[in-house]
Design an enzyme around this catalytic site. Structure first.
Site, PDB file in Angstrom:
ATOM      1  CD  GLU A 134      -2.599   1.637   0.257  1.00 14.91           C
ATOM      2  OE1 GLU A 134      -3.475   0.856  -0.155  1.00 14.91           O
ATOM      3  OE2 GLU A 134      -2.393   2.756  -0.279  1.00 14.91           O
ATOM      4  CD  GLU A 156     -26.361  13.286 -14.563  1.00 20.43           C
ATOM      5  OE1 GLU A 156     -25.618  13.163 -13.584  1.00 20.43           O
ATOM      6  OE2 GLU A 156     -26.113  12.752 -15.678  1.00 20.43           O
ATOM      7  CG  HIS A 204     -47.645  -2.310  13.713  1.00 21.88           C
ATOM      8  ND1 HIS A 204     -47.695  -1.502  12.594  1.00 21.88           N
ATOM      9  CD2 HIS A 204     -48.386  -1.690  14.676  1.00 21.88           C
ATOM     10  CE1 HIS A 204     -48.454  -0.454  12.873  1.00 21.88           C
ATOM     11  NE2 HIS A 204     -48.884  -0.537  14.118  1.00 21.88           N
TER      12      HIS A 204
HETATM   13  P1  NAI Z   1     -21.036   8.152 -11.505  1.00 26.09           P
HETATM   14  O1  NAI Z   1     -20.499   7.650 -12.773  1.00 26.09           O
HETATM   15  O2  NAI Z   1     -21.866   7.298 -10.668  1.00 26.09           O
HETATM   16  O3  NAI Z   1     -21.897   9.492 -11.778  1.00 26.09           O
HETATM   17  C1  NAI Z   1     -21.376  10.550 -12.525  1.00 26.09           C
HETATM   18  C2  NAI Z   1     -22.517  11.348 -13.131  1.00 26.09           C
HETATM   19  O4  NAI Z   1     -21.965  12.445 -13.802  1.00 26.09           O
HETATM   20  C3  NAI Z   1     -23.329  10.547 -14.132  1.00 26.09           C
HETATM   21  O5  NAI Z   1     -24.676  10.641 -13.789  1.00 26.09           O
HETATM   22  C4  NAI Z   1     -22.995  11.234 -15.447  1.00 26.09           C
HETATM   23  O6  NAI Z   1     -24.092  11.236 -16.332  1.00 26.09           O
HETATM   24  C5  NAI Z   1     -22.662  12.641 -14.988  1.00 26.09           C
HETATM   25  N1  NAI Z   1     -21.791  13.394 -15.882  1.00 26.09           N
HETATM   26  C6  NAI Z   1     -20.675  12.937 -16.505  1.00 26.09           C
HETATM   27  N2  NAI Z   1     -20.125  13.935 -17.226  1.00 26.09           N
HETATM   28  C7  NAI Z   1     -20.888  15.035 -17.026  1.00 26.09           C
HETATM   29  C8  NAI Z   1     -20.838  16.371 -17.499  1.00 26.09           C
HETATM   30  N3  NAI Z   1     -19.875  16.788 -18.314  1.00 26.09           N
HETATM   31  N4  NAI Z   1     -21.796  17.239 -17.104  1.00 26.09           N
HETATM   32  C9  NAI Z   1     -22.775  16.821 -16.272  1.00 26.09           C
HETATM   33  N5  NAI Z   1     -22.876  15.583 -15.817  1.00 26.09           N
HETATM   34  C10 NAI Z   1     -21.941  14.701 -16.178  1.00 26.09           C
HETATM   35  O7  NAI Z   1     -19.769   8.721 -10.739  1.00 26.09           O
HETATM   36  P2  NAI Z   1     -19.569   9.283  -9.272  1.00 26.09           P
HETATM   37  O8  NAI Z   1     -20.846   9.759  -8.659  1.00 26.09           O
HETATM   38  O9  NAI Z   1     -18.444  10.244  -9.405  1.00 26.09           O
HETATM   39  O10 NAI Z   1     -19.106   8.004  -8.485  1.00 26.09           O
HETATM   40  C11 NAI Z   1     -17.991   7.247  -8.930  1.00 26.09           C
HETATM   41  C12 NAI Z   1     -18.117   5.825  -8.493  1.00 26.09           C
HETATM   42  O11 NAI Z   1     -18.042   5.730  -7.094  1.00 26.09           O
HETATM   43  C13 NAI Z   1     -19.426   5.216  -8.929  1.00 26.09           C
HETATM   44  O12 NAI Z   1     -19.239   3.918  -9.364  1.00 26.09           O
HETATM   45  C14 NAI Z   1     -20.246   5.261  -7.680  1.00 26.09           C
HETATM   46  O13 NAI Z   1     -21.220   4.242  -7.653  1.00 26.09           O
HETATM   47  C15 NAI Z   1     -19.180   5.072  -6.609  1.00 26.09           C
HETATM   48  N6  NAI Z   1     -19.637   5.712  -5.399  1.00 26.09           N
HETATM   49  C16 NAI Z   1     -20.537   5.075  -4.631  1.00 26.09           C
HETATM   50  C17 NAI Z   1     -21.053   5.668  -3.519  1.00 26.09           C
HETATM   51  C18 NAI Z   1     -22.062   4.942  -2.741  1.00 26.09           C
HETATM   52  O14 NAI Z   1     -22.178   3.733  -2.879  1.00 26.09           O
HETATM   53  N7  NAI Z   1     -22.842   5.628  -1.920  1.00 26.09           N
HETATM   54  C19 NAI Z   1     -20.653   7.013  -3.104  1.00 26.09           C
HETATM   55  C20 NAI Z   1     -19.732   7.588  -3.995  1.00 26.09           C
HETATM   56  C21 NAI Z   1     -19.257   6.958  -5.100  1.00 26.09           C
END
Ligand code: NAI
Length: 465
Positions: free
Chosen positions: A34, A202, A444
């Site tokens: 790491e 978005e 409940h």
């Molecule tokens: P993501 O890929 O899930 O979402 C990115 C969003 O940005 C998409 O909806 C996309 O359409 C939008 N986008 C891309 N380019 C854009 C632009 N130029 N203008 C406007 N919108 C645009 O990526 P995110 O949220 O950064 O997360 C990365 C990874 O980390 C994902 O796989 C996510 O599932 C994971 N993650 C999971 C979490 C959780 O389980 N709670 C929390 C944070 C991240």
């Protein structure tokens, strides 16, 4: 220190360190390489600190919007992001130290440094070459990415990523969040609660685009109520960076809009860490999307004895998916035959408020796949327990296969969705039908009754609406 181990794991995040624990439990000698802190993005700059901040946001929102109604008199509510940030750091450090403890407890050797693959199950760290007798596991994770093409490369001052947002001393007065996936929605929620004027942008037609449309709509409605400016189907045309602010030109709804903010938070996805780890020389190939190519049943890469798990091995990029892959590889290397991973039953959770959680197919996907299905819904507004806490936004939605009753998908948006989804997850993992969920008597008053009722609704027998 010995230079030969049964297994060498490169990367100590939730995929790598869990693989190490499992391999050690099965009697293998294990080393984890790491270069930063154990626990990876999740523990240090991801899941854990964001959830700590989201809890602060939740309390701030409860006090601001609900305290009076609950019979609690407060003075004016003030928030301090710096204090919440410092608490989130403490939680993060506690978890990283927890991983250190687990490595010691399981007699895993931790090698500090950057690991580079060498031909033949070898990993170089600094000047030392370590050999693995059974396998090398790549678990190098992912990192944030910006959009340099329109001037939105991350500069760490006005254009930041979650990496910087997690260390800010105060909430920016005006914030644009680009991308409304899990990261974007969670930070929009946090900074709104801490007083920032938030614009959430978005590109796709709705926020949380991978979720069921009803979940997306519920969150968008809730955000707008809390004055977050939600711009879906929006395209950032241009960014003009000044010393202390950024102006964005955005095309949305056929018009062009210009906003000026103090910070832009990039949340438009993550890039995997595949560079400079010696993949090519070792014969490890990538997919067209840039992930490490693996056989999904064994997680072996294109090079014999080299495995990949977690974000680098392909979507979904989720800690719990990586951890399970770590278990699978460890068990295989110890000569066991583990259960295959059901990639179609991995829960997705976004911890914004209201929380969003799901498994399986969305209604749109069921329609597109021409499946025969019935949808059951139950709103939290009709659930007694949700009413007791005044958290009645959202619903449980269950999609039932029409003939056999299996759960095709389940979507929860509302209080404790992140916890509630697991009842449906276990049911679906074990191929229980919707009818079988109903057979189990639900206590409940509980939020879980909304699940039982949504199941009943899919059968046309809902009781409480
Ligand atoms: P993501 O890929 O899930 O979402 C990115 C969003 O940005 C998409 O909806 C996309 O359409 C939008 N986008 C891309 N380019 C854009 C632009 N130029 N203008 C406007 N919108 C645009 O990526 P995110 O949220 O950064 O997360 C990365 C990874 O980390 C994902 O796989 C996510 O599932 C994971 N993650 C999971 C979490 C959780 O389980 N709670 C929390 C944070 C991240």
């Amino acid at each position: 220190m010995a230079n030969t181990f049964d297994v060498i794991i490169v990367g100590g995040g939730p995929a790598g360190y869990v693989a190490a624990i499992r391999a050690s439990q099965l009697g293998l000698s294990v080393a984890v390489v790491e270069k930063e802190k154990l626990g990876g993005v999740c523990v240090n700059i991801g899941c854990i600190p964001t959830k700590a901040l989201l809890h602060s946001a939740y309390v701030a929102n409860t006090l601001t919007h609900q305290a009076k109604e609950l019979g609690i008199e407060t003075g004016p509510i003030t928030t301090n992001y710096g204090v919440a940030m410092k608490r989130s750091r403490k939680v993060s450090v506690m978890n990283s130290k927890g991983v250190e403890f687990l490595m010691k407890k399981n007699k895993v050797t931790v090698i500090a440094g950057t690991g580079t693959l060498q031909k033949g199950k070898k990993v170089q760290v600094g000047d030392t070459i370590y050999s693995a007798t059974k396998g090398v596991v790549l678990a190098t994770g992912s990192r944030v990415k910006g959009i340099p093409a329109i001037g939105l490369g991350i500069n760490k001052t006005t254009v930041i990523s979650s990496d910087e947002a997690l260390f800010l001393e105060k909430a920016p007065a005006r914030l644009a969040v680009i991308g409304a996936g899990a990261v974007g929605c969670e930070f929009a929620d946090i900074f709104n609660a801490f007083g920032s004027e938030v614009t959430l942008i978005e590109a796709l037609p709705r926020i949380l685009p991978i979720e069921d449309a009803e979940s997306s709509d519920t969150v968008a409605k809730s955000y707008r109520k809390r004055k977050i400016d939600v711009l879906a189907g929006a395209k950032v045309l241009k960014a003009t960076l000044e010393a202390e602010e950024v102006t964005l030109e955005i095309e949305v709804g056929g018009a062009t809009k210009s906003i000026t903010v103090d910070k832009v938070l990039m949340a438009a996805g993550r890039a995997v860490n595949t560079e400079e780890i010696g993949l090519e020389a070792a014969g490890v190939q990538l997919t067209e999307q840039g992930f490490i190519r693996v056989d999904r049943s064994t997680l072996q890469t294109t090079a014999e004895g080299i495995y990949a798990i977690g974000d680098v091995a392909g979507p979904p990029m989720l800690a719990h998916k990586g951890s399970r892959e770590g278990v699978l590889v460890a068990e295989q290397l110890a000569g066991h035959t583990p259960h295959p991973i059901k990639y179609d039953n991995i829960p997705s959770v976004t911890y914004c408020h209201p929380e969003v959680a799901s498994i399986g197919l969305t209604e749109e996907q069921c329609t597109a796949q021409k499946l025969e299905f019935q949808v059951g819904r139950f709103p939290f507004s009709a659930n007694g327990r949700a009413r007791t806490s005044g958290e009645t936004e959202g619903l449980v939605k269950v999609i039932r296969e029409k003939t056999m009753g299996e759960i095709l998908g389940a979507h929860i948006v509302g209080p404790h969705a992140s916890e509630l989804i697991h009842e449906l997850l276990v049911a679906r993992e074990n191929e229980y039908t919707v009818e079988e969920i109903d057979l189990a008597i639900h206590a409940h008053p509980t939020l879980s009754e909304a699940i039982a009722e949504a199941c009943l609704d899919s059968l046309g027998r809902v009781m409480h609406t």
